[in-house]
Design an enzyme around this catalytic site. Sequence first.
Site, PDB file in Angstrom:
ATOM      1  N   ASP A 108     -19.289 -21.422 -74.850  1.00 51.39           N
ATOM      2  CA  ASP A 108     -19.079 -22.471 -75.590  1.00 51.39           C
ATOM      3  C   ASP A 108     -19.028 -23.759 -74.513  1.00 51.39           C
ATOM      4  O   ASP A 108     -17.619 -23.489 -74.142  1.00 51.39           O
ATOM      5  CB  ASP A 108     -18.612 -22.645 -76.886  1.00 51.39           C
ATOM      6  CG  ASP A 108     -18.837 -24.096 -77.633  1.00 51.39           C
ATOM      7  OD1 ASP A 108     -19.204 -24.967 -76.819  1.00 51.39           O
ATOM      8  OD2 ASP A 108     -18.081 -24.049 -78.601  1.00 51.39           O
ATOM      9  N   HIS A 109     -20.164 -24.147 -73.886  1.00 48.99           N
ATOM     10  CA  HIS A 109     -19.679 -25.020 -72.756  1.00 48.99           C
ATOM     11  C   HIS A 109     -19.025 -26.179 -73.097  1.00 48.99           C
ATOM     12  O   HIS A 109     -18.222 -27.359 -72.679  1.00 48.99           O
ATOM     13  CB  HIS A 109     -20.587 -25.505 -72.019  1.00 48.99           C
ATOM     14  CG  HIS A 109     -21.270 -25.745 -70.647  1.00 48.99           C
ATOM     15  ND1 HIS A 109     -20.100 -27.219 -69.604  1.00 48.99           N
ATOM     16  CD2 HIS A 109     -20.529 -25.528 -69.147  1.00 48.99           C
ATOM     17  CE1 HIS A 109     -19.416 -26.837 -68.729  1.00 48.99           C
ATOM     18  NE2 HIS A 109     -20.968 -25.967 -68.090  1.00 48.99           N
ATOM     19  N   ARG A 110     -18.149 -26.449 -74.649  1.00 47.48           N
ATOM     20  CA  ARG A 110     -18.080 -28.362 -75.140  1.00 47.48           C
ATOM     21  C   ARG A 110     -16.553 -27.985 -74.762  1.00 47.48           C
ATOM     22  O   ARG A 110     -15.399 -28.312 -74.671  1.00 47.48           O
ATOM     23  CB  ARG A 110     -17.709 -27.832 -76.473  1.00 47.48           C
ATOM     24  CG  ARG A 110     -18.800 -28.493 -77.239  1.00 47.48           C
ATOM     25  CD  ARG A 110     -19.439 -28.633 -78.450  1.00 47.48           C
ATOM     26  NE  ARG A 110     -19.207 -27.143 -78.436  1.00 47.48           N
ATOM     27  CZ  ARG A 110     -19.551 -27.053 -80.264  1.00 47.48           C
ATOM     28  NH1 ARG A 110     -19.407 -27.803 -81.620  1.00 47.48           N
ATOM     29  NH2 ARG A 110     -18.357 -25.607 -80.449  1.00 47.48           N
ATOM     30  N   ILE A 111     -16.149 -26.635 -73.777  1.00 45.54           N
ATOM     31  CA  ILE A 111     -14.915 -26.438 -74.504  1.00 45.54           C
ATOM     32  C   ILE A 111     -14.331 -25.846 -73.114  1.00 45.54           C
ATOM     33  O   ILE A 111     -13.713 -25.451 -71.866  1.00 45.54           O
ATOM     34  CB  ILE A 111     -13.838 -25.620 -75.418  1.00 45.54           C
ATOM     35  CG1 ILE A 111     -14.267 -24.530 -75.826  1.00 45.54           C
ATOM     36  CG2 ILE A 111     -13.569 -26.767 -76.212  1.00 45.54           C
ATOM     37  CD1 ILE A 111     -13.550 -23.318 -76.684  1.00 45.54           C
ATOM     38  N   PRO A 136     -24.126 -26.131 -77.397  1.00 46.66           N
ATOM     39  CA  PRO A 136     -24.974 -25.740 -76.453  1.00 46.66           C
ATOM     40  C   PRO A 136     -23.944 -24.364 -75.353  1.00 46.66           C
ATOM     41  O   PRO A 136     -22.197 -24.501 -75.344  1.00 46.66           O
ATOM     42  CB  PRO A 136     -24.307 -26.886 -75.286  1.00 46.66           C
ATOM     43  CG  PRO A 136     -22.848 -27.091 -76.256  1.00 46.66           C
ATOM     44  CD  PRO A 136     -22.705 -26.694 -77.648  1.00 46.66           C
TER      45      PRO A 136
END
Lengths: 571, 488
Positions: free
Chosen positions: B460-463, B290
């Site tokens: 990366d929007h997870r991090i 994502p």
Amino acid sequence: MHSSLSLSFSSSTAIPRSGHSSELSCAAPPSPLNLRFCGLRREALGFSSPKRNDSCRVIVSSRGRFKKVSASVSDNGSAPKAFDYDLVIIGAGVGGHGAALHAVEKGLKTAIIEGDVVGGTCVNRGCVPSKALLAVSGRMRELQSEHHLKALGLQVSAAGYDRQGVADHANNLASKIRNNLTNSMKALGVDILTGVGTILGPQKVKYGKVGFSENVITAKNIIIATGSVPFVPKGIEVDGKTVITSDHALKLESVPDWIAIVGSGYIGLEFSDVYTALGSEVTFIEALDQLMPGFDPEIGKLAQRVLINPRKIDYHTGVFASKITPAKDGKPVRIELIDAKTKEPKDALEVDAALIATGRAPFTNGLGLENISVVTQRGFIPVDERMRVIDADGNLVPHLYCIGDANGKMMLAHAASAQGISVVEQVTGKDHVLNHLSIPAACFTHPEISMVGLTEPQAREKAEKEGFEVSVAKTSFKANTKALAENEGEGLAKLIYRPDNGEILGVHIFGLHAADLIHEASNAIALGTRIQDIKFAVHAHPTLSEVLDELFKSAKVHAHVPSPVSEPVTV
Amino acid sequence: MASPLLSRVSISNATAGNTISFSSSVSNGLLWRRSIAFPDKSSRKVSTVQAKIREIFMPALSSTMTEGKIVSWIKSEGDVLSKGESVVVVESDKADMDVETFYDGILAAIVVGDGEVAPVGAPIGLLAETEEEIAEAKAKASKSGSSAPPPPPAPAAASASPAAPAVAPPKSAASAAVPDGPKKIVATPFAKKLAKQHKVDIGSVVGTGPFGRITPADVEAAAGISPSKSTGVNVVSSVAAAPAPAPVAAAAPKAAASPAPPPIPGSTVVPFTTMQAAVSKNMVESLSVPTFRVGYPVLTDKLDALYEKVKPKGVTMTALLAKAAAMALAQHPVVNASCKDGKTFTYNSSINIAVAVAINGGLITPVLQDADKLDLYLLSQKWKELVEKARAKQLQPHEYNSGTFTLSNLGMFGVDRFDAILPPGQGAIMAVGASKPTVVTDKDGFFSVKSKMLVNVTADHRIIYGADLAAFLQTFAKIVENPESLTL
């Protein structure tokens, strides 16, 4: 035979002939006009024999007509004036041409009789045009092998060809070589006499076109070099369109979708390479139990693995084509097969075309052999090891020789030429016996096959009889840097030799440029070079010739006696 | 080229004459479900069959060999073999070798055909001890054949092995009309070869060629594969008889032809190079992450001035931007991090700037390692080396896959802004546009013309969250707008 084409005009005009026109004085008898013909060693030209003084006068003919010339220039110098020529050759193929050139070098007054076209089978209907077709097929193969191209990092979109263009290339090559051949003989002063040559009696030949006046000439020696024509077995109807011989196939008038090739020898194999590269499917019909008879079995096995199995080829072995009917009335070519041993009907094939490649038959029609009581054996003219013709009673016919396909000893163009040269050596006073085991042969498929000397079974048979040991050494093209660089690692070279004295009995090569590689081995056999000597010869790296280098080095010779090595030369 | 490197590959055990024995193991039979292979013979008892079917493995012919190509099978299916006989010819990296059998038996099935490749240890054929077992072995082969070695649950209509007399071959789709009467079947040599290769019963194929003969295309149609030119079919450009342009080769035999749109006439199909294939794979992989994007304008007048000054010393714009990014990353370690498993942050100890380079129709990302620590001149030097290596295709893996952050610059083409795809394994990628003179107002309301460059970072929007990226970009802009620190 192409070596003979290297003759240049400039040198040939300088061929000394007592005739007319220009005069040339030379300082010393060993004339500077040493020419190399046919790769033979230099030899003082025969003309120098009559006068050996400081200021000899050599008369040079620039054209090559010798109307008033006697044949007295020959070595013995005592030739009777009665003969029109020293040497008359019947047949201007590669064999006759080779003999003529060497005869001129030896100072013989020479004529050559040709009833058809100069160049014979090889140049017009054989090796030469087929090499043009094979050059095309080799390239087509490369361009079609995506796997191969990819491995080299190349990308090519679909390769195509224009049939007429390919056919023209073959035809143009043949006429170019034919002209070269004709010119080289004319320039050297060989008389080219047109018409069918017939032997009238000892040392007497007539020639002339059918329906025209005939000329009779006399010659001290006569060489028959009439060659051969495609052999068509009984029951096969050749129409030249759908049932063809190599003569027709080389014109490439069509590329059938499916062609049956009768016979899997050199000719059949080369044509299968051409046809499959151009998109045809091929069915081989072979009378013997395995394909490619005549090749060393191991080479044949590998060749089948590479040249037959992966291609669009299937085969029927152990069968004769008993009847072949050309395509007509909307029906395909029909081939009836019978078992080669039991002669029982076995199968029938329906194909688009059939190529008859069952070998070649000697061409001796109209030669007048009956006039000298010579009877052919299976069509071939019987000769001894010196190519002297043998008559019906087993006696030698004086002054008559036969070379090439007509004697059937070894049906190869270059063998005919070598035989011709051997004959000329003999008639000029030097005994010479040609070692046929030193004559290489090649099949120009992709990759090529070449061989010289004995096959392994032949060598083992001979060893059995004569009581010596036979060893075999092999090297693979996969270990050769140049072959790998070309991405053509498929291949094998095989050496059959005597481990006791290092004699080379045979060499067989299957792989990239095998036909060019064989000569190191054939020369070694011809000159009697032993493995223990040739293994010290140096090869450029990286080249394909290292395949043979490795081959010689891997042979295990336990000869203790150092063989006579030629003196090292300090440079 | 004759060099001191007189390298000759020596082959220890020369050539085709050599034989190597393969090891084979006893497999104890029925791992396969009979109901599939014998649909109409289910009454036969499973337990009575204690098969002694041995697998013939692809042998390891050298220590480096990982897979081998079957040059040719010397024996065909049904041949009786005795111990020590040569069965198959395998091509290694050095030579072709005959492979011989350790056991007596009957060659029941060939799993990997002529010209095909199998990994070392994979079964390439099956050896049955008695004739009764041939049918079983064939059934077994038909399940494992033409797919990966551990037999997957085979589809019901798996290959029909026509030669097995015991098995009623499920008729393939195109088997409808068999020529009636005792008329001889005529098939061209290549058609027969294809039929053998694809295990198509030639008797069930309808010939459409001249005189009703079966052509290669007929067999391919019967086998359910699209006519392909992958098998080295000759392309003949004769005007008359050219077949319809072949679509992309369906590689796997019997692969259900996926409904691809028909090719536009005249189109050419060019396969990916290795590099292009790698790019394609990475790009598809990137879809599982994502991502989001944040853009930022950066004024570059001072950077341009600096560039003019250091250019004669061999410093490139790439080095300047990489250095600036690296310095900013040092202050924002999270942007230099990556998310390997969707659960953790992986903070990278070094800052390695990968720079996207278009090369020879491909795309590669040479990596400037420790870009924050090296000075501008060393960095430029390093970059030059990398580009040369990339051009010569000599980059070592660590020189193109160790990046922690990627820089992609299309500014030299006049692109003002663009959107980059985040490469797998990294946290962020910066897309740099062209620097263009732009009218700007300062805080006092004065207008002036400054060079402005738009950068756009995909992360990366997870991090990495919006604020992280914004803060990073702010730092980056500050460094670029006051570039003196770059030369320190």
